[in-house]
Design a protein around this motif. Structure first.
Motif, PDB file in Angstrom:
ATOM      1  N   SER A  62       0.825  -1.207   0.000  1.00  0.00           N
ATOM      2  CA  SER A  62       0.000   0.000   0.000  1.00  0.00           C
ATOM      3  C   SER A  62       0.864   1.264   0.000  1.00  0.00           C
ATOM      4  O   SER A  62       2.017   1.254   0.434  1.00  0.00           O
ATOM      5  CB  SER A  62      -0.918   0.016   1.225  1.00  0.00           C
ATOM      6  OG  SER A  62      -0.159   0.109   2.418  1.00  0.00           O
ATOM      7  N   ASP A  63       0.284   2.362  -0.492  1.00  0.00           N
ATOM      8  CA  ASP A  63       0.988   3.641  -0.493  1.00  0.00           C
ATOM      9  C   ASP A  63       1.142   4.160   0.935  1.00  0.00           C
ATOM     10  O   ASP A  63       0.365   3.823   1.832  1.00  0.00           O
ATOM     11  CB  ASP A  63       0.217   4.678  -1.318  1.00  0.00           C
ATOM     12  CG  ASP A  63       0.238   4.373  -2.803  1.00  0.00           C
ATOM     13  OD1 ASP A  63       1.114   3.595  -3.237  1.00  0.00           O
ATOM     14  OD2 ASP A  63      -0.620   4.901  -3.538  1.00  0.00           O
ATOM     15  N   LYS A  64       2.153   4.995   1.129  1.00  0.00           N
ATOM     16  CA  LYS A  64       2.389   5.619   2.418  1.00  0.00           C
ATOM     17  C   LYS A  64       2.326   7.138   2.262  1.00  0.00           C
ATOM     18  O   LYS A  64       2.620   7.687   1.188  1.00  0.00           O
ATOM     19  CB  LYS A  64       3.773   5.233   2.963  1.00  0.00           C
ATOM     20  CG  LYS A  64       4.062   3.729   3.003  1.00  0.00           C
ATOM     21  CD  LYS A  64       3.160   2.989   3.945  1.00  0.00           C
ATOM     22  CE  LYS A  64       3.596   1.546   4.148  1.00  0.00           C
ATOM     23  NZ  LYS A  64       3.485   0.708   2.935  1.00  0.00           N
ATOM     24  N   VAL A  65       1.957   7.830   3.347  1.00  0.00           N
ATOM     25  CA  VAL A  65       1.877   9.295   3.346  1.00  0.00           C
ATOM     26  C   VAL A  65       2.769   9.820   4.467  1.00  0.00           C
ATOM     27  O   VAL A  65       2.725   9.323   5.595  1.00  0.00           O
ATOM     28  CB  VAL A  65       0.430   9.787   3.558  1.00  0.00           C
ATOM     29  CG1 VAL A  65       0.366  11.318   3.466  1.00  0.00           C
ATOM     30  CG2 VAL A  65      -0.513   9.160   2.537  1.00  0.00           C
ATOM     31  N   TYR A  66       3.567  10.821   4.132  1.00  0.00           N
ATOM     32  CA  TYR A  66       4.507  11.392   5.101  1.00  0.00           C
ATOM     33  C   TYR A  66       4.401  12.918   5.125  1.00  0.00           C
ATOM     34  O   TYR A  66       4.071  13.541   4.114  1.00  0.00           O
ATOM     35  CB  TYR A  66       5.952  11.037   4.740  1.00  0.00           C
ATOM     36  CG  TYR A  66       6.278   9.572   4.763  1.00  0.00           C
ATOM     37  CD1 TYR A  66       6.770   8.957   5.921  1.00  0.00           C
ATOM     38  CD2 TYR A  66       6.107   8.775   3.631  1.00  0.00           C
ATOM     39  CE1 TYR A  66       7.082   7.613   5.946  1.00  0.00           C
ATOM     40  CE2 TYR A  66       6.412   7.422   3.647  1.00  0.00           C
ATOM     41  CZ  TYR A  66       6.899   6.849   4.800  1.00  0.00           C
ATOM     42  OH  TYR A  66       7.205   5.512   4.818  1.00  0.00           O
ATOM     43  N   GLN A  67       4.730  13.491   6.285  1.00  0.00           N
ATOM     44  CA  GLN A  67       4.944  14.927   6.405  1.00  0.00           C
ATOM     45  C   GLN A  67       6.301  15.135   7.056  1.00  0.00           C
ATOM     46  O   GLN A  67       6.651  14.417   8.005  1.00  0.00           O
ATOM     47  CB  GLN A  67       3.844  15.588   7.238  1.00  0.00           C
ATOM     48  CG  GLN A  67       2.504  15.638   6.536  1.00  0.00           C
ATOM     49  CD  GLN A  67       1.440  16.369   7.328  1.00  0.00           C
ATOM     50  OE1 GLN A  67       1.684  16.809   8.454  1.00  0.00           O
ATOM     51  NE2 GLN A  67       0.258  16.509   6.759  1.00  0.00           N
ATOM     52  N   GLY A  68       7.059  16.072   6.541  1.00  0.00           N
ATOM     53  CA  GLY A  68       8.391  16.286   7.087  1.00  0.00           C
ATOM     54  C   GLY A  68       8.954  17.626   6.702  1.00  0.00           C
ATOM     55  O   GLY A  68       8.238  18.522   6.228  1.00  0.00           O
ATOM     56  N   GLN A  69      10.251  17.766   6.895  1.00  0.00           N
ATOM     57  CA  GLN A  69      10.941  19.008   6.571  1.00  0.00           C
ATOM     58  C   GLN A  69      12.288  18.691   5.938  1.00  0.00           C
ATOM     59  O   GLN A  69      12.983  17.758   6.362  1.00  0.00           O
ATOM     60  CB  GLN A  69      11.163  19.846   7.829  1.00  0.00           C
ATOM     61  CG  GLN A  69      11.780  21.219   7.553  1.00  0.00           C
ATOM     62  CD  GLN A  69      12.040  22.000   8.828  1.00  0.00           C
ATOM     63  OE1 GLN A  69      12.983  21.722   9.563  1.00  0.00           O
ATOM     64  NE2 GLN A  69      11.187  22.982   9.104  1.00  0.00           N
TER      65      GLN A  69
END
Length: 299
Positions: A62-69
Motif C-alpha cells: 500500500s501507499d504511504k503518506v509522510y509529512q516532514g521538513q
C-alpha cells in the motif's frame, strides 16, 4: 489474538523494537509490521497479530503518506539530522515557491533512487549501515519508486543567519521509497546540498495518524482487560473492496480452497461468514479464486 493494531511508533525506537515490545505486552509471538520506519521517524506503524500476519505482504504494497521538513544548504552522512555534516553551501537568495514547486514536480511519478549507506538494505548478505560503520564503500543497487505527490506545506522559512532554507512537505509514495533520499534529490534539483530534518508517517496500510494507539494506551487497555485496540482483520481492507457473505455451502468450498461463483463483478471481494472476514478472493474468468486465506475456522 488475531487482528490489526495501528500503532503510533515514537521516535527513538526501531520498528523491530516495537514488535518486541508488543510480543511482551500481548504474550503473542506471531506479530509482524508492514513497513519499516527509521528510529527517528514517528507515526503510523501497522502491526499484524496472529492470523493477520498473512496480510503483511498485502499491506506492504500500500501507499504511504509522510509529512516532514527538508533543509536546503547542508548535507549529512545519513541524509537526515542524525548524521555529520559532509557538505554545505550558503544560500544567499532564498528559492522562490515557484522554483521549489518545479523541482518537486520533477520528482513526481516514477523515479530512480539509490538507498542511503545508512540503511537496512542488504548487499552481499550485509546491511548497508554495516558497511558504512566500517568505513567501507560498496556499490548500492538503485530502485524504481513512485512518488504520487510531493508538495510544500505552508511557506518556506529562510534563516538569514545560517543561510539555510527550510521547507515543510507532504509526500504520497509507493513502498520502498526513501524520503531522506528524496530530500537529497530535491536539493540536487536546486543545485544545493540538502537533508531531511524530520519526518512523520501520517498514513499507511489504510490507517491514519489519528487512528493510532500508543504503547501507554495499549498497556492501559490490557490492565482493564479490554482488547478493542486490536481491530478485526477486515479493517485492513479498503471500503472500496466489496464484501460478500458466504452461505454454509460456499463456506465449505472456501475452507477447501476451492473456486466459487459469486454474484459480483469486482476484481477482488472480501468473503465473510458469521460476520467475520475469512478470505480475499480475486476474479478469474467466470469464477473467484483464493488470493489470501485469513481464517479457516469460525473464530
Amino acid at each position: 489474538m488475531n487482528g490489526i493494531i495501528p500503532l503510533y511508533k515514537p521516535r527513538g525506537m526501531t520498528s523491530a523494537d516495537c514488535v518486541y515490545q508488543l510480543r511482551k505486552l500481548l504474550h503473542e509471538k506471531k506479530i509482524g509490521h508492514t513497513g519499516t520506519l527509521d528510529p527517528e521517524v514517528d507515526g503510523v506503524l501497522t502491526i499484524c497479530v496472529g492470523q493477520a500476519t498473512k496480510l503483511v505482504n498485502w499491506l506492504l504494497d500500500s501507499d504511504k503518506v509522510y509529512q516532514g521538513q527538508v533543509v536546503l544548504g547542508k548535507a549529512t552522512s545519513t541524509e537526515d539530522a542524525t548524521g555529520e555534516i559532509i557538505d554545505q553551501k550558503e544560500i544567499l537568495t532564498p528559492f522562490t515557491i515557484e522554483q521549489v514547486e518545479a523541482a518537486m514536480l520533477s520528482l513526481t511519478g516514477s523515479i530512480q533512487q539509490t538507498p542511503p549507506m545508512y540503511s537496512a538494505v542488504k548487499v552481499n548478505g550485509k546491511r548497508l549501515y554495516e558497511y558504512a560503520r566500517a568505513g567501507q564503500i560498496v556499490q548500492r543497487p538503485s530502485r524504481q519508486v513512485t512518488i504520487k505527490k510531493f508538495q510544500m506545506r505552508g511557506v518556506p522559512h529562510f534563516d538569514e543567519h545560517q543561510h539555510l532554507q527550510m521547507l515543510d512537505f507532504t509526500v504520497v509514495c509507493s513502498k520502498g521509497t526513501y524520503i531522506r533520499t528524496l530530500a537529497v534529490q530535491l536539493g540536487e534539483s536546486l543545485n544545493v546540498p540538502a537533508y531531511m530534518s524530520r519526518l512523520t508517517r501520517t498514513a499507511g496500510s489504510s490507517f491514519t495518524l489519528d487512528q493510532t494507539v500508543s504503547f501507554d494506551q495499549i498497556s492501559a487497555k490490557l490492565q482493564q482487560n479490554e482488547f478493542d485496540f486490536c481491530l478485526p482483520l477486515e479493517a485492513a481492507f479498503s471500503s472500496q473492496i466489496p464484501r460478500c457473505t458466504l452461505t454454509d455451502e460456499q463456506w465449505q468450498q472456501v475452507q477447501n480452497g476451492s473456486k466459487i461463483t459469486l454474484a459480483a463483478s469486482s476484481k477482488q471481494v472480501l468473503l465473510t461468514f458469521n460476520g467475520i472476514a475469512k478470505a480475499l478472493y480475486q476474479k478469474q474468468a467466470d469464477f473467484y479464486v483464493p488470493q489470501i486465506m485469513l481464517l479457516k475456522n469460525d473464530r
